[in-house]
Design a protein around this motif. Structure first.
Motif, PDB file in Angstrom:
ATOM      1  N   ARG A   1      -9.209   2.231  -0.862  1.00 38.41           N
ATOM      2  CA  ARG A   1      -8.922   3.306  -1.815  1.00 38.41           C
ATOM      3  C   ARG A   1      -9.220   4.643  -1.137  1.00 38.41           C
TER       4      ARG A   1
ATOM      5  N   GLY B   1       0.812  -1.201   0.000  1.00 41.89           N
ATOM      6  CA  GLY B   1       0.000   0.000   0.000  1.00 41.89           C
ATOM      7  C   GLY B   1       0.848   1.255   0.000  1.00 41.89           C
TER       8      GLY B   1
ATOM      9  N   ARG C   1      -3.858  -2.832  -2.189  1.00 45.11           N
ATOM     10  CA  ARG C   1      -4.511  -4.145  -2.176  1.00 45.11           C
ATOM     11  C   ARG C   1      -3.489  -5.162  -1.676  1.00 45.11           C
ATOM     12  N   TRP C   2      -3.935  -5.989  -0.719  1.00 42.80           N
ATOM     13  CA  TRP C   2      -3.040  -6.923  -0.051  1.00 42.80           C
ATOM     14  C   TRP C   2      -3.629  -8.336  -0.120  1.00 42.80           C
TER      15      TRP C   2
ATOM     16  N   ASP D   1      -7.885 -11.467  -0.487  1.00 46.79           N
ATOM     17  CA  ASP D   1      -7.328 -10.121  -0.647  1.00 46.79           C
ATOM     18  C   ASP D   1      -8.221  -9.116   0.081  1.00 46.79           C
TER      19      ASP D   1
ATOM     20  N   GLU E   1      -8.750  -4.648   0.083  1.00 47.51           N
ATOM     21  CA  GLU E   1      -8.391  -3.447  -0.682  1.00 47.51           C
ATOM     22  C   GLU E   1      -9.009  -2.218  -0.038  1.00 47.51           C
TER      23      GLU E   1
END
Length: 381
Positions: free
Chosen positions: A199, A118, A132-133, A195, A197
């Motif tokens: 934003r 990130g 996003r991990w 995952d 995420e």
């Protein structure tokens, strides 16, 4: 009765459920929700969490033993518990901020993902985060996510006062991140390691910390170990538990199992005896090394000493060796068990998939071996 005794009694009941419901977790691709609550009630997600924040703050050998036993019962469930104990890293947050974050409940689960995938930009006293991990084990039932970010200065990483890039863990509440269903895996299928995420998330800077770079904010010997040795404490029980389960399954099978047209059983086969003995020696030796390395580090931490780089490296070496020995043990057991072990649902098939999947984790990447060798060679990390 001590706290450890109470925990052992509770963990024994949970282990039994983990064992019989392993296939259910694999089918759901996550730990069943009622098992999550059972494990929570037993305190299994707060083993290394600061006592001042509602955790148990157990000693490291008790933590490792608990996780090892859970992983013996089921690799996916044990892995979910050990990752959920990322609640330990709340110790690096300002205690007032951490207390406010846990004001509603301290009985929480936290994921953690260390890779700095990130980016964050400072805007006043907040960080604006996007990224996003992958591999967020247990994210479907976690109240908190910890994700690594690089704080940027324009198009370059911002530098800390010590000259290193500003890498931090950002602590996010569950509803602040989107979960993206990606976990269709070879092993650890029941961990829900999807995952997540975000934003443009605005996060108070107090909800970030740098455990890999800074000392903890909480006082206590457990965090005096340092981030990487504490990580080794949380991780080491997994390979030891899965490796032991594999050898136990083979020992139960071998007295009656015949391979092909062999007139004798696997237990009577000289090659099998040699391989099992070798695997046992490796696994038992690895457990002894982990116990000694962590025990020595714990003695130092209890005295208030800061571990030197070689002392930390030895703990990481021990964790690496535990995985190396467990992979060998699982492979030996799987290979000797015969064709029946290839069927989905066979305990050895699950051990094989789980150990090889977990071996891809960065904690078992081989750095434990390399880092220890560097200290022996006198090379700075």
């Amino acid at each position: 009765m001590t706290l450890v005794d109470v925990l052992e009694d509770a963990a024994e009941r949970v282990r039994a459920e983990f064992r019989v419901r392993a296939a259910e977790g694999e089918s759901l691709r996550t730990m069943p929700s009622d098992l999550v609550q059972t494990a929570k009630s037993a305190g299994l997600f707060r083993l290394a969490m600061p006592r001042d924040l509602g955790g148990l703050e157990l000693d490291p050998l008790a933590i490792m033993s608990t996780i090892e036993d859970l992983c013996h019962a089921d690799g996916s469930s044990g892995w979910t518990v050990l990752i959920g104990n990322s609640t330990a890293f709340f110790a690096w947050l300002d205690p007032t901020a951490a207390g406010a974050m846990l004001a509603e409940t301290t009985d929480v689960v936290s994921t953690s993902m260390f890779a700095p995938l990130g980016r964050a930009h400072l805007d006043g006293d907040t960080l604006v985060i996007a990224g996003r991990w992958p591999f967020n084990s247990g994210c479907l039932h976690a109240e908190w996510h910890q994700v690594a970010v690089t704080v940027m200065d324009g198009n370059r990483p911002a530098l800390r006062p010590d000259g290193r890039p500003d890498l931090r863990f950002a602590f996010l509440q569950r509803d602040q991140a989107e979960i993206i269903d990606t976990w269709h895996s070879m092993g650890l299928r029941g961990t829900g390691s999807h995952d997540i995420e975000v934003r443009g998330l605005r996060l108070p800077i107090e909800q970030t910390a740098a455990p890999m770079l800074d000392p903890p904010e909480q006082e206590g010997a457990l965090w005096q170990l340092g981030f990487f040795p504490l990580l080794a404490v949380l991780m080491s029980g997994f390979p030891l538990g899965v490796g032991r389960r594999a050898l136990d399954e083979l020992v139960a099978l071998a007295p009656t199992k015949r391979r092909g047209t062999s007139p004798g059983t696997v237990a009577e086969d000289l090659h099998a005896q040699y391989e099992v003995g070798r695997a046992e020696a490796g696994l038992q030796s690895a457990k002894s090394l982990v116990t000694d390395a962590v025990g020595t580090a714990w003695d130092l931490a209890m005295k208030g000493d800061t571990l030197t780089q070689p002392q930390q490296a030895r703990v990481m070496l021990a964790a690496q060796q535990a995985m190396h020995a467990a992979v060998t043990a699982v492979d030996v057991a799987f290979n000797l068990a015969g064709a029946g072990a290839v069927y989905t649902g066979h305990p050895l098939e699950r051990c094989f998939r789980d150990i090889h999947t977990a071996n891809q984790h960065i904690a078992f990447s081989g750095e434990g071996f390399r880092g220890y060798a560097r200290t022996r060679f006198g090379i700075d990390a």
